[in-house]
Structures are given as structure tokens and as C-alpha cells.
Design a protein around this motif. Structure first.
Motif, short mmCIF file in Angstrom:
data_model
loop_
_atom_site.label_atom_id
_atom_site.label_comp_id
_atom_site.label_asym_id
_atom_site.label_seq_id
_atom_site.Cartn_x
_atom_site.Cartn_y
_atom_site.Cartn_z
N MET A 1 0.85 -1.20 0.00
CA MET A 1 0.00 0.00 0.00
C MET A 1 0.88 1.25 0.00
SD MET A 1 -2.96 1.03 2.76
CE MET A 1 -3.99 2.47 2.50
N GLY A 2 0.55 2.22 -0.87
CA GLY A 2 1.33 3.44 -0.94
C GLY A 2 1.01 4.38 0.21
N GLU A 26 0.65 11.92 2.28
CA GLU A 26 1.01 12.83 1.20
C GLU A 26 -0.19 13.72 0.89
OE1 GLU A 26 2.39 10.74 -2.21
OE2 GLU A 26 4.27 10.12 -1.26
N PRO A 27 0.03 15.04 0.74
CA PRO A 27 -1.10 15.93 0.51
C PRO A 27 -1.56 15.91 -0.94
CG PRO A 27 0.93 17.19 0.58
CD PRO A 27 1.31 15.77 0.89
N VAL A 69 -10.00 10.82 -0.86
CA VAL A 69 -8.73 10.80 -0.13
C VAL A 69 -8.89 9.97 1.14
CG1 VAL A 69 -7.86 13.00 -1.02
CG2 VAL A 69 -9.32 12.98 1.01
N ASP A 70 -7.77 9.66 1.75
CA ASP A 70 -7.83 8.90 3.00
C ASP A 70 -8.26 9.77 4.17
OD1 ASP A 70 -6.83 6.20 2.22
OD2 ASP A 70 -5.12 7.39 1.54
N LEU A 71 -7.87 11.06 4.16
CA LEU A 71 -8.12 11.90 5.33
C LEU A 71 -8.45 13.33 4.91
CD1 LEU A 71 -8.00 12.42 8.45
CD2 LEU A 71 -5.55 12.86 8.15
N LEU A 72 -9.48 13.87 5.52
CA LEU A 72 -9.77 15.30 5.47
C LEU A 72 -9.39 15.88 6.83
CD1 LEU A 72 -11.00 17.95 4.41
CD2 LEU A 72 -13.25 17.11 5.17
N LEU A 321 -6.57 2.91 9.38
CA LEU A 321 -6.90 2.71 7.97
C LEU A 321 -6.14 1.55 7.34
CD1 LEU A 321 -7.18 6.37 6.62
CD2 LEU A 321 -8.98 4.87 7.52
N ILE A 322 -4.99 1.22 7.89
CA ILE A 322 -4.23 0.09 7.32
C ILE A 322 -4.44 -1.19 8.13
CG2 ILE A 322 -2.49 1.63 6.36
CD1 ILE A 322 -0.58 0.82 8.59
N SER A 323 -5.40 -1.15 9.06
CA SER A 323 -5.67 -2.33 9.88
C SER A 323 -6.19 -3.46 9.01
CB SER A 323 -6.69 -2.01 10.98
OG SER A 323 -7.93 -1.66 10.40
N ASP A 324 -5.91 -4.68 9.44
CA ASP A 324 -6.30 -5.87 8.68
C ASP A 324 -7.58 -6.51 9.19
OD1 ASP A 324 -2.84 -6.77 8.53
OD2 ASP A 324 -4.06 -5.76 7.02
#
Length: 331
Positions: A1-2, A26-27, A69-72, A321-324
Motif C-alpha cells: 500500500m502506498g 502525502e497531501p 482521499v484517506d483523510l480530510l 486505515l491500514i488495519s487488517d
């Protein structure tokens, strides 16, 4: 995952964005309405996508890079609190809070992070907004939480309490945990600023640092409608005086060899902090350049989210967010 992506609104001097970058994000887009703050952002991160606009006028349809996006993240202008009880309430701060929630409808981030005063999480005066945010975000499939964290617990040499509102899509919500303070005692003003005080050869820098043996009180940036820069209200000024600091103004440079430090003689014989030193007390690296004239520069620093706070929050969101172990397949 990037790398995880984020949009940051009301970015100011970039404290939240820098912290998120340090946490591995990354923004996609940063925005702020203040021309000088935008200059600060561009001077430090020329490759970032930075837009000068008012959040209330921002149309994400014109900026598709802000979608999905992942986060606001939003370190918004402070709503009225016990510390600003005498402030005339314009209502703008509440409008920006609601605009952030409405922006979630359009860009559909996986998580939302709003940083503001502690009272936003619990005061009756902000109960209507909390209920509005909870209802809207629940409807969109997010789980809402709130908590308070103190910057001093995360390596910032300043007692600065933050009210944090977090919403995470239900798929990852159960994995989110508020940041946990690392072990170790607080960083003192003397430790943080000792070397900078000695930068021009002031012989008393070590003695001063020994007296400045506690974290700073909360730095206050002030409003565009009030006068010049100072380090905060009367209580904060008295606290600074115990550390031999004249908090009624901000200095242009650190003391030179000729300066006589004798707090018993009054303000003229106390040190004055510079904007650069105030930035260090906010947890900015010494390489971070703040643009503008002195008062505008100090205002940016005083209003900023300390980068270590942004980093701790970013790591907490990232871990979720990267939890499995997603709670459900809906996302």
C-alpha cells in the motif's frame, strides 16, 4: 500500500500538514484564505498543491484531486471558549465547522479530523454543532468520536490543550484509537530555547535556561483585528515573568553579549522571545520559514497546530486505515 493521502483545509502555517507528512501522509490539496500563510506554505513545500481560497467558497468539483482521499484534516479557526469569553462572536468559526462537515459529502474521505479548542468536545455551547456533526457523519457511514489531548504530552514544550473530533468510516472505525503519549517527561522552555538564546553570544543563556525549567503556557496568536504580537493574556504573561521573559511583546532578535538579564529590574531586563523561538515552542523545526511581517508571522505561529500533534493524530488514523481487521465489508 502506498502513502495515505489527505486534504488539509484552513492550513495556516502548515503545522497540521507537516505533522501528517511526518506520519507518512502525502497531501493532495491544501487551502487557506490568507495570502501570507499561503506564502509560508509555498516557501517550505513548493511542490505541494496549495490553493488560496476561503473554505466557504471552495468548490471541490473544480479540484477533483480532492476526491476519495484517506483523510480530510481541518485545524480550524478557534470557536469561542472560556479563554475568549470577551470576544465578539462573528459566527464565522461555526460556519467553517459546518462547511468542513459538508465537504465530507463531496470528497468522501475515509477519515475526518477536526482540531480546535477543548470546549468543542464537551461544552454545552457547542452541543448543537456536535449533534449536527454526529448526525451528518453517521448518515454518511462514519463513526464519530471526540477527545482532548495536550501538546505537552507529545514532546511540545508548551501546555496546549486541543479538542479533537474524529470520524472514521465504519469499516475501519473500530480500529481507531486516540494517540497515546510516549514515555518521558515534558520538554521545558529552557531546553527548547537554550541554544537559540546563546546564538549571538549571550553569556547568561545557560543561567536563563535553568530558570525556564517548565513548559510554556499556551501561545496565543491573536486576531487580525487586534494590535501587535504578545505571548497571551495576563495569566500567561505572569507565568512567563517567572521564567524571566517579557511576554508583552515579541523580539526581533535574541540577546547579544551586552544584554543584562535581571528580571527584578522589570521588563526591560527580561528576554523577549522571537517569532522563530515561538515556532520552536510550537514544535516546528528550525528550518520551517514563516513569511510576512513580525505580527503576521507571530499570528501564524500562534494559530498553528503543533506538528507533533498532527503527527500523533496522523499515526493514529493511519494505524486504523491500514488495519487488517475491518468491521464490515462496507466502506
Amino acid at each position: 500500500m502506498g502513502a495515505l493521502s489527505f486534504v488539509d483545509v484552513c492550513s495556516g502555517a502548515g503545522g497540521m500538514a507537516l505533522g501528517l507528512e511526518q506520519a507518512g501522509f502525502e497531501p493532495r490539496l491544501l487551502l487557506d484564505e490568507d495570502e501570507v500563510a499561503v506564502q509560508t506554505l509555498k516557501s517550505n513545500r513548493p511542490r505541494w498543491n496549495i490553493l488560496q481560497t476561503d473554505l466557504l467558497n471552495f468548490d471541490p468539483a473544480e479540484h477533483p484531486e480532492s476526491y476519495d482521499v484517506d483523510l480530510l484534516a481541518a485545524g480550524l479557526p478557534r470557536v469561542k471558549s472560556s479563554a475568549t469569553a470577551r470576544r465578539v462572536d462573528s459566527g464565522l468559526e461555526e460556519q467553517l465547522l459546518k462547511a468542513t462537515v459538508y465537504l465530507v459529502h463531496a470528497i468522501k474521505p475515509r477519515a475526518v479530523l477536526i482540531e480546535n479548542v477543548p470546549e468543542l468536545t464537551h461544552a454545552d455551547s457547542h452541543g448543537a454543532f456536535r449533534e449536527f456533526a454526529r448526525t451528518e457523519l453517521d448518515h454518511l457511514g462514519y463513526t464519530f468520536s471526540k477527545f482532548v489531548m495536550n501538546a505537552v504530552d507529545f514532546g511540545v514544550p508548551q501546555n496546549r490543550r486541543h479538542g479533537i473530533l474524529v470520524a472514521v468510516r465504519q469499516r475501519w472505525a473500530e480500529a481507531f484509537r486516540p494517540p497515546v503519549s510516549p514515555s518521558g517527561g515534558p520538554v521545558t522552555v529552557g531546553t527548547a530555547l537554550g541554544s537559540s538564546m546563546a546564538a549571538r553570544g549571550w553569556a547568561d543563556a545557560v543561567r536563563w535556561a535553568a530558570q525556564a525549567d517548565q513548559p510554556a503556557p499556551t501561545l496565543v496568536g491573536g486576531s487580525k483585528n487586534r494590535g501587535g504580537a504578545d505571548l497571551g493574556p495576563r495569566g500567561a504573561k505572569r507565568k512567563w515573568a517567572t521564567m524571566g521573559v517579557n511576554a508583552h511583546t515579541v523580539g526581533d532578535k535574541v540577546p547579544g553579549p551586552e544584554f543584562v538579564w535581571d528580571p527584578e529590574l522589570g521588563r526591560d531586563n527580561m528576554v523577549k522571545l522571537t517569532v522563530e523561538q515561538a515556532a520552536l515552542l510550537q514544535g516546528f523545526p528550525s528550518t520551517w520559514q514563516i513569511c510576512g511581517r513580525k505580527t503576521a508571522r507571530y499570528r501564524q505561529v500562534g494559530h498553528a497546530t503543533p506538528p507533533p500533534v498532527g503527527k500523533a493524530l496522523g499515526r493514529a488514523v493511519s494505524e486504523a486505515l491500514i488495519s487488517d481487521s475491518p468491521v464490515s465489508a462496507a466502506g
